[in-house]
Design an enzyme around this catalytic site. Structure first.
Site, PDB file in Angstrom:
ATOM      1  N   ASP A   1      -2.292   6.515  -3.523  1.00  0.00           N
ATOM      2  CA  ASP A   1      -1.145   5.903  -2.837  1.00  0.00           C
ATOM      3  C   ASP A   1      -0.478   4.802  -3.662  1.00  0.00           C
ATOM      4  OD1 ASP A   1      -3.113   3.942  -2.595  1.00  0.00           O
ATOM      5  OD2 ASP A   1      -2.333   3.245  -0.675  1.00  0.00           O
TER       6      ASP A   1
ATOM      7  N   LYS B   1     -11.276  -0.127  -1.158  1.00  0.00           N
ATOM      8  CA  LYS B   1     -11.383   1.310  -1.343  1.00  0.00           C
ATOM      9  C   LYS B   1     -10.758   1.648  -2.688  1.00  0.00           C
ATOM     10  CE  LYS B   1      -7.453   2.001   1.771  1.00  0.00           C
ATOM     11  NZ  LYS B   1      -7.432   0.964   2.811  1.00  0.00           N
TER      12      LYS B   1
ATOM     13  N   ASP C   1      -0.741   1.598  -4.018  1.00  0.00           N
ATOM     14  CA  ASP C   1      -1.544   0.615  -4.766  1.00  0.00           C
ATOM     15  C   ASP C   1      -2.867   1.210  -5.247  1.00  0.00           C
ATOM     16  OD1 ASP C   1      -2.462   0.804  -2.142  1.00  0.00           O
ATOM     17  OD2 ASP C   1      -3.235  -1.240  -2.128  1.00  0.00           O
TER      18      ASP C   1
ATOM     19  N   ASP D   1      -5.455   2.616  -3.868  1.00  0.00           N
ATOM     20  CA  ASP D   1      -6.769   2.518  -3.211  1.00  0.00           C
ATOM     21  C   ASP D   1      -7.055   3.720  -2.307  1.00  0.00           C
ATOM     22  OD1 ASP D   1      -4.942   1.780  -1.280  1.00  0.00           O
ATOM     23  OD2 ASP D   1      -6.046  -0.012  -0.620  1.00  0.00           O
ATOM     24  N   ARG D   2      -6.025   4.486  -1.954  1.00  0.00           N
ATOM     25  CA  ARG D   2      -6.268   5.681  -1.135  1.00  0.00           C
ATOM     26  C   ARG D   2      -6.402   6.917  -2.020  1.00  0.00           C
ATOM     27  NH1 ARG D   2      -2.813   5.541   4.452  1.00  0.00           N
ATOM     28  NH2 ARG D   2      -3.523   3.480   5.082  1.00  0.00           N
TER      29      ARG D   2
ATOM     30  N   SER E   1       0.803  -1.213   0.000  1.00  0.00           N
ATOM     31  CA  SER E   1       0.000   0.000   0.000  1.00  0.00           C
ATOM     32  C   SER E   1       0.845   1.276   0.000  1.00  0.00           C
ATOM     33  CB  SER E   1      -0.957  -0.045   1.189  1.00  0.00           C
ATOM     34  OG  SER E   1      -1.853   1.024   1.135  1.00  0.00           O
ATOM     35  N   HIS E   2       0.694   2.072   1.034  1.00  0.00           N
ATOM     36  CA  HIS E   2       1.341   3.380   1.103  1.00  0.00           C
ATOM     37  C   HIS E   2       2.730   3.302   1.734  1.00  0.00           C
ATOM     38  CE1 HIS E   2      -0.964   2.247   4.553  1.00  0.00           C
ATOM     39  NE2 HIS E   2      -0.095   2.901   5.288  1.00  0.00           N
TER      40      HIS E   2
HETATM   41  C1  G1P Z   1      -4.147   1.687   8.118  1.00  0.00           C
HETATM   42  C2  G1P Z   1      -5.353   2.576   8.258  1.00  0.00           C
HETATM   43  C3  G1P Z   1      -6.614   1.801   7.979  1.00  0.00           C
HETATM   44  C4  G1P Z   1      -6.515   1.155   6.587  1.00  0.00           C
HETATM   45  C5  G1P Z   1      -5.237   0.350   6.485  1.00  0.00           C
HETATM   46  C6  G1P Z   1      -5.029  -0.175   5.073  1.00  0.00           C
HETATM   47  O1  G1P Z   1      -4.218   0.630   9.042  1.00  0.00           O
HETATM   48  O2  G1P Z   1      -5.410   3.159   9.538  1.00  0.00           O
HETATM   49  O3  G1P Z   1      -7.719   2.646   8.056  1.00  0.00           O
HETATM   50  O4  G1P Z   1      -7.612   0.323   6.356  1.00  0.00           O
HETATM   51  O5  G1P Z   1      -4.114   1.157   6.815  1.00  0.00           O
HETATM   52  O6  G1P Z   1      -4.940   0.864   4.137  1.00  0.00           O
HETATM   53  P1  G1P Z   1      -3.446   0.655  10.465  1.00  0.00           P
HETATM   54  O7  G1P Z   1      -1.986   0.888  10.173  1.00  0.00           O
HETATM   55  O8  G1P Z   1      -4.014   1.800  11.233  1.00  0.00           O
HETATM   56  O9  G1P Z   1      -3.745  -0.674  11.083  1.00  0.00           O
HETATM   57 ZN    ZN Z   2      -3.229   1.429  -0.360  1.00  0.00          ZN
END
Ligand code: G1P
Ligand code: ZN
Length: 548
Positions: free
Chosen positions: A282, A381, A284, A286-287, A117-118
């Site tokens: 982000d 998302k 991947d 999805d954000r 992801s990010h």
């Molecule tokens: C974080 C975000 C959460 C999101 C997840 C995946 O998780 O807070 O809302 O669903 O990334 O993108 P966390 O690191 O808080 O467990």
């Molecule tokens: Zn992501």
């Protein structure tokens, strides 16, 4: 070519977190590490979901470092384990929402998404893998726990011997030990889905009228999708999408679309010649973050504004069945749901908790404060979808982002909101902080601290209204009279030490007080959070690393 059984031994810690298994690239590069996890998944699927022999698997990732290697490993293992067909994105690429769309459209058995992801990428960055089920959404906890349990006893995995890497650089078709491998255009199915939801004519007219936009793909996977749709289909001028070339290390940046990490975009949107609309996604895709001219939209507000105007968008013209938000997300969406007379669900953090509500037709829009918004069109998302939604709203109303948000506050009141991330706390100290906080909860209820009356103090638990499953210990909340809240939880996506997330929210009905500095409005709650949880004392830190 032959199927080989390879002896192996369990690795500790292969438990998927909030969104799959995430570790440093160097951890995934250990011999057998990825293979063990994939075999554990294949081993538990028949009992947890059903027989997959001959079935279709979707495979792709966000293109980060190690994606190319991992895709080839998984293709060989899928063939050796009896899958019938794998749909793999060209170059091994599929954004997370596109993977969800492909799974649904092709009625696949499930999919494997390679992404962290990010989180930063590159040889020293992070890598990740997760499994999505046939509805296109992340596997529920029952499945991820079964994978973990299996990973702890695994002693053999199946793969193919003597197979060269497949050339995934062009769409095409291969056969691997009786399994079909179809290399698909990663954008096509997704772009068609977007066209079915949004008023592309109105959006084309918006650009044709001279409106300008800046979409920052943060050198991640959304680039090709944003270019194809915004610049290709909607006629936005070339250069609307910046940082549109996916890079294995995201150019060394942290591909997280928020004011702290998308600084280049923030600066461009604050400049004198700023475009009308700014957006980012982000690693991947999805954000999302959406911005007006020198104006930041919080994700919680974004969800609420989208819900309030949903019927302006063709795909949602019939109205919403309901809204769902994660517990730490602000209550702005709840106010809209009340006005619309629809259900509003409060779920634990993580997109997987929305799946049942979407499948059961009890929610149409979902959102998280962590720059995540989505709908029933897929089961993830979806960053670009949210951006297109805002574009459609601007085209349909003729209003700017700032006008839409300010009118929303006037109508519903403003939910001032911020999240403070205390990163890099040693895990044992973070655990001690949470344990002490949980222990204090019963004594906090009913207390007044610095003028704030704690009406409720608890550890959030959620019973899924569709399947009745219970998820407890999902975050400590302090609910204060007047609708203010402080929420504490530990991140489940990090790969180093612990991150304490502190979520702060305060409601303000009076329009004359809708233009105050956010941190100033939240200052009494920030002080309360430290007083109650002893963050500085436990964490040994002076200040949060990231404030969004
Ligand atoms: C974080 C975000 C959460 C999101 C997840 C995946 O998780 O807070 O809302 O669903 O990334 O993108 P966390 O690191 O808080 O467990
Ligand atoms: Zn992501």
């Amino acid at each position: 070519m032959s199927v080989a059984s390879v002896r192996t031994q369990p690795f500790a810690g292969q438990r998927p977190g909030t969104s799959g298994l995430r570790k440093k690239v160097t951890v995934f590069q250990q011999p057998h590490y990825l293979e063990n996890f994939v075999q554990a998944l294949f081993d538990i699927l028949p009992s947890q979901v059903g027989e997959f022999s001959g079935a279709t698997l979707v495979l792709g990732g966000d293109g980060r470092f190690h994606n190319r290697v991992a895709v080839q490993t998984i293709l060989r293992m899928a063939a050796a384990n009896g899958w019938g067909r794998v749909l793999v994105g060209q170059g091994g690429w599929l954004s997370t929402p596109a993977a969800s769309a492909v799974i649904r459209r092709h009625r696949a058995f499930g999919g494997i998404i390679l992404s962290a992801s990010h989180n930063p990428g590159g040889p020293d960055g992070d890598f990740g893998i997760k499994y999505n089920i046939g509805n296109g959404g992340p596997a529920p906890e029952k499945i991820t726990e079964a994978i973990y349990a299996r990973s702890q006893t695994i002693d053999v995995y199946r793969s193919l011997d003597g197979v060269a890497d497949l050339d995934l650089s062009q769409p095409g078709r291969f056969e691997l030990e009786g399994m079909a491998v179809e290399v698909i255009d990663p954008v096509a199915d997704y772009a068609e889905l977007m066209e079915s939801l949004f008023d592309f004519d109105a959006m084309r007219a918006w650009f044709a009228a001279g409106h300008r936009m800046r979409f920052d793909a943060m050198s991640a996977i959304c680039g090709p999708y944003a270019r194809a749709i915004l610049e290709g289909q909607l006629g936005a001028p070339a250069g609307t999408v910046v940082n549109g070339e996916p890079l294995e290390d995201f150019g060394g940046h942290h591909p997280d679309p928020n004011p702290a990490h998308a600084q280049e975009l923030m600066a461009a949107m604050a400049a004198a010649d700023a475009p009308d609309f700014g957006a980012a996604s982000d690693g991947d895709a999805d954000r999302n973050m959406v911005l007006g001219r020198d104006f930041v939209v919080t994700p919680s507000d974004s969800l609420a504004v989208m819900a309030a105007h949903a019927t302006l968008v063709p795909g949602y013209r019939a109205g919403l069945a309901g809204i769902a938000r994660s517990m730490p997300t602000s209550c702005a969406a709840d106010a809209v749901a009340r006005a619309l007379g629809i259900e509003c669900h409060e779920t634990p953090t993580g997109w997987k908790f929305f799946g049942n509500l979407l499948d059961a037709g009890r929610a149409t829009l979902c959102g998280e404060e962590s720059y995540g918004t989505g709908s029933s069109h897929v089961r993830e998302k979806d960053g670009l979808w949210a951006v297109l939604f805002w574009l459609n709203l601007q085209a349909a109303t003729g209003q700017s982002v700032e006008q839409l948000v300010r009118a929303h506050w006037t109508r519903f009141g403003r939910h001032y909101y911020s999240r403070h991330d205390w990163e890099g706390i040693p895990t044992d100290r973070a655990d001690a902080l949470m344990a002490e906080l949980r222990g204090r909860l019963p004594s906090l209820v009913g207390q007044t601290l610095d003028g704030l009356h704690l009406a409720q103090a608890d550890d959030f638990a959620y019973t899924d209204p569709v399947d009745g499953s219970l998820s407890s210990r999902q975050g400590v909340r302090l609910l204060i009279d007047g609708g203010a809240r402080v929420v504490f939880r530990l991140s489940g996506t990090g790969t180093e030490g612990a991150t304490l997330r502190v979520y702060l929210e305060r409601y303000e009905a009076e329009p004359a007080r809708h233009n105050l500095p956010v941190q100033q409005v939240l200052a009494p709650l920030i002080a309360l959070a430290d007083q109650v949880a002893g963050i500085r004392r436990h964490g040994g830190l002076d200040a949060p690393a990231v404030i969004t």
